[in-house]
Design a protein around this motif. Structure first.
Motif, PDB file in Angstrom:
ATOM      1  N   PRO A 127      -4.744   3.977  16.607  1.00 11.27           N
ATOM      2  CA  PRO A 127      -6.153   4.361  16.458  1.00 11.27           C
ATOM      3  C   PRO A 127      -7.083   3.421  17.216  1.00 11.27           C
ATOM      4  O   PRO A 127      -6.774   2.246  17.401  1.00 11.27           O
ATOM      5  CB  PRO A 127      -6.387   4.270  14.945  1.00 11.27           C
ATOM      6  CG  PRO A 127      -5.391   3.272  14.461  1.00 11.27           C
ATOM      7  CD  PRO A 127      -4.188   3.422  15.368  1.00 11.27           C
ATOM      8  N   GLY A 128      -8.209   3.940  17.634  1.00 10.72           N
ATOM      9  CA  GLY A 128      -9.171   3.143  18.370  1.00 10.72           C
ATOM     10  C   GLY A 128     -10.318   2.628  17.522  1.00 10.72           C
ATOM     11  O   GLY A 128     -11.214   1.976  18.033  1.00 10.72           O
ATOM     12  N   ASP A 129     -10.254   2.888  16.220  1.00 14.89           N
ATOM     13  CA  ASP A 129     -11.380   2.520  15.348  1.00 14.89           C
ATOM     14  C   ASP A 129     -11.115   1.282  14.498  1.00 14.89           C
ATOM     15  O   ASP A 129     -11.811   1.041  13.525  1.00 14.89           O
ATOM     16  CB  ASP A 129     -11.742   3.701  14.443  1.00 14.89           C
ATOM     17  CG  ASP A 129     -10.590   4.131  13.549  1.00 14.89           C
ATOM     18  OD1 ASP A 129      -9.442   3.685  13.775  1.00 14.89           O
ATOM     19  OD2 ASP A 129     -10.843   4.921  12.623  1.00 14.89           O
ATOM     20  N   ARG A 130     -10.106   0.478  14.869  1.00 17.46           N
ATOM     21  CA  ARG A 130      -9.760  -0.716  14.094  1.00 17.46           C
ATOM     22  C   ARG A 130      -9.431  -1.870  15.038  1.00 17.46           C
ATOM     23  O   ARG A 130      -9.091  -1.662  16.187  1.00 17.46           O
ATOM     24  CB  ARG A 130      -8.537  -0.470  13.211  1.00 17.46           C
ATOM     25  CG  ARG A 130      -8.389   0.905  12.693  1.00 17.46           C
ATOM     26  CD  ARG A 130      -7.060   1.144  12.037  1.00 17.46           C
ATOM     27  NE  ARG A 130      -6.855   0.318  10.875  1.00 17.46           N
ATOM     28  CZ  ARG A 130      -6.145   0.676   9.828  1.00 17.46           C
ATOM     29  NH1 ARG A 130      -5.559   1.840   9.805  1.00 17.46           N
ATOM     30  NH2 ARG A 130      -5.986  -0.116   8.816  1.00 17.46           N
ATOM     31  N   ASP A 131      -9.467  -3.075  14.484  1.00 18.46           N
ATOM     32  CA  ASP A 131      -9.076  -4.260  15.250  1.00 18.46           C
ATOM     33  C   ASP A 131      -7.593  -4.570  15.085  1.00 18.46           C
ATOM     34  O   ASP A 131      -6.989  -5.203  15.938  1.00 18.46           O
ATOM     35  CB  ASP A 131      -9.887  -5.479  14.797  1.00 18.46           C
ATOM     36  CG  ASP A 131     -11.357  -5.340  15.123  1.00 18.46           C
ATOM     37  OD1 ASP A 131     -11.684  -4.661  16.112  1.00 18.46           O
ATOM     38  OD2 ASP A 131     -12.180  -5.912  14.386  1.00 18.46           O
ATOM     39  N   SER A 132      -7.036  -4.148  13.932  1.00 16.18           N
ATOM     40  CA  SER A 132      -5.633  -4.413  13.666  1.00 16.18           C
ATOM     41  C   SER A 132      -5.049  -3.301  12.801  1.00 16.18           C
ATOM     42  O   SER A 132      -5.785  -2.525  12.185  1.00 16.18           O
ATOM     43  CB  SER A 132      -5.465  -5.766  12.974  1.00 16.18           C
ATOM     44  OG  SER A 132      -6.059  -5.741  11.697  1.00 16.18           O
ATOM     45  N   LEU A 133      -3.723  -3.262  12.760  1.00 10.56           N
ATOM     46  CA  LEU A 133      -3.017  -2.239  12.001  1.00 10.56           C
ATOM     47  C   LEU A 133      -1.749  -2.877  11.447  1.00 10.56           C
ATOM     48  O   LEU A 133      -1.028  -3.563  12.170  1.00 10.56           O
ATOM     49  CB  LEU A 133      -2.654  -1.078  12.929  1.00 10.56           C
ATOM     50  CG  LEU A 133      -1.919   0.110  12.333  1.00 10.56           C
ATOM     51  CD1 LEU A 133      -2.830   0.877  11.376  1.00 10.56           C
ATOM     52  CD2 LEU A 133      -1.442   1.033  13.440  1.00 10.56           C
ATOM     53  N   THR A 134      -1.490  -2.655  10.160  1.00  9.51           N
ATOM     54  CA  THR A 134      -0.262  -3.144   9.545  1.00  9.51           C
ATOM     55  C   THR A 134       0.614  -1.951   9.219  1.00  9.51           C
ATOM     56  O   THR A 134       0.154  -0.983   8.617  1.00  9.51           O
ATOM     57  CB  THR A 134      -0.557  -3.958   8.267  1.00  9.51           C
ATOM     58  OG1 THR A 134      -1.368  -5.080   8.606  1.00  9.51           O
ATOM     59  CG2 THR A 134       0.729  -4.447   7.624  1.00  9.51           C
ATOM     60  N   VAL A 135       1.880  -2.036   9.625  1.00 14.99           N
ATOM     61  CA  VAL A 135       2.836  -0.953   9.441  1.00 14.99           C
ATOM     62  C   VAL A 135       3.984  -1.460   8.570  1.00 14.99           C
ATOM     63  O   VAL A 135       4.610  -2.467   8.885  1.00 14.99           O
ATOM     64  CB  VAL A 135       3.390  -0.474  10.797  1.00 14.99           C
ATOM     65  CG1 VAL A 135       4.393   0.649  10.605  1.00 14.99           C
ATOM     66  CG2 VAL A 135       2.262  -0.045  11.724  1.00 14.99           C
ATOM     67  N   HIS A 136       4.224  -0.748   7.475  1.00 15.60           N
ATOM     68  CA  HIS A 136       5.313  -1.085   6.578  1.00 15.60           C
ATOM     69  C   HIS A 136       6.516  -0.209   6.928  1.00 15.60           C
ATOM     70  O   HIS A 136       6.452   1.007   6.855  1.00 15.60           O
ATOM     71  CB  HIS A 136       4.919  -0.850   5.114  1.00 15.60           C
ATOM     72  CG  HIS A 136       3.748  -1.671   4.691  1.00 15.60           C
ATOM     73  ND1 HIS A 136       3.876  -2.934   4.191  1.00 15.60           N
ATOM     74  CD2 HIS A 136       2.427  -1.410   4.728  1.00 15.60           C
ATOM     75  CE1 HIS A 136       2.681  -3.414   3.911  1.00 15.60           C
ATOM     76  NE2 HIS A 136       1.785  -2.517   4.236  1.00 15.60           N
ATOM     77  N   LEU A 137       7.597  -0.870   7.331  1.00 13.46           N
ATOM     78  CA  LEU A 137       8.809  -0.151   7.711  1.00 13.46           C
ATOM     79  C   LEU A 137       9.743  -0.073   6.515  1.00 13.46           C
ATOM     80  O   LEU A 137       9.867  -1.019   5.751  1.00 13.46           O
ATOM     81  CB  LEU A 137       9.523  -0.896   8.845  1.00 13.46           C
ATOM     82  CG  LEU A 137       8.705  -1.144  10.102  1.00 13.46           C
ATOM     83  CD1 LEU A 137       9.465  -2.040  11.037  1.00 13.46           C
ATOM     84  CD2 LEU A 137       8.366   0.176  10.768  1.00 13.46           C
ATOM     85  N   TYR A 138      10.357   1.038   6.374  1.00 13.51           N
ATOM     86  CA  TYR A 138      11.390   1.211   5.346  1.00 13.51           C
ATOM     87  C   TYR A 138      12.410   2.176   5.904  1.00 13.51           C
ATOM     88  O   TYR A 138      12.136   2.900   6.854  1.00 13.51           O
ATOM     89  CB  TYR A 138      10.813   1.712   4.031  1.00 13.51           C
ATOM     90  CG  TYR A 138       9.954   2.949   4.159  1.00 13.51           C
ATOM     91  CD1 TYR A 138       8.595   2.855   4.360  1.00 13.51           C
ATOM     92  CD2 TYR A 138      10.517   4.223   4.064  1.00 13.51           C
ATOM     93  CE1 TYR A 138       7.812   3.983   4.489  1.00 13.51           C
ATOM     94  CE2 TYR A 138       9.728   5.369   4.188  1.00 13.51           C
ATOM     95  CZ  TYR A 138       8.370   5.230   4.405  1.00 13.51           C
ATOM     96  OH  TYR A 138       7.606   6.360   4.524  1.00 13.51           O
TER      97      TYR A 138
END
Length: 79
Positions: A63-74
């Motif tokens: 996305p272009g509307d955030r500074d960072s993104l956290t992704v939880h992998l499972y």
């Protein structure tokens, strides 16, 4: 525009371009997300974002509307 993408539980951080597929960003970071159909139908590549949203990484762009993104992998033991 680039944003910082954090992959948990291994705490790997990667810079990514807006619009780049999350699956491609993971591959660049050396993270293997299981895939099936690569069209978002089978949900094999499903991950959870920091806000609890579950997405298919093969069809979801950064996305272009955030500074960072956290992704939880499972992983799903059935895949």
């Amino acid at each position: 525009m680039t944003i910082s993408v954090r992959f948990l539980p291994d705490d790997i951080i990667m810079e990514a371009e807006t619009g780049e597929l999350l699956l491609d960003v993971a591959k660049k970071a050396g993270i293997d997300i299981p895939t099936g159909c690569l069209m978002g139908s089978c949900h094999a590549c499903e991950v959870e974002l920091d806000d609890g949203t579950q997405i298919c990484s093969c069809i979801t762009g950064i996305p272009g509307d955030r500074d960072s993104l956290t992704v939880h992998l499972y992983s799903d033991p059935l895949w």
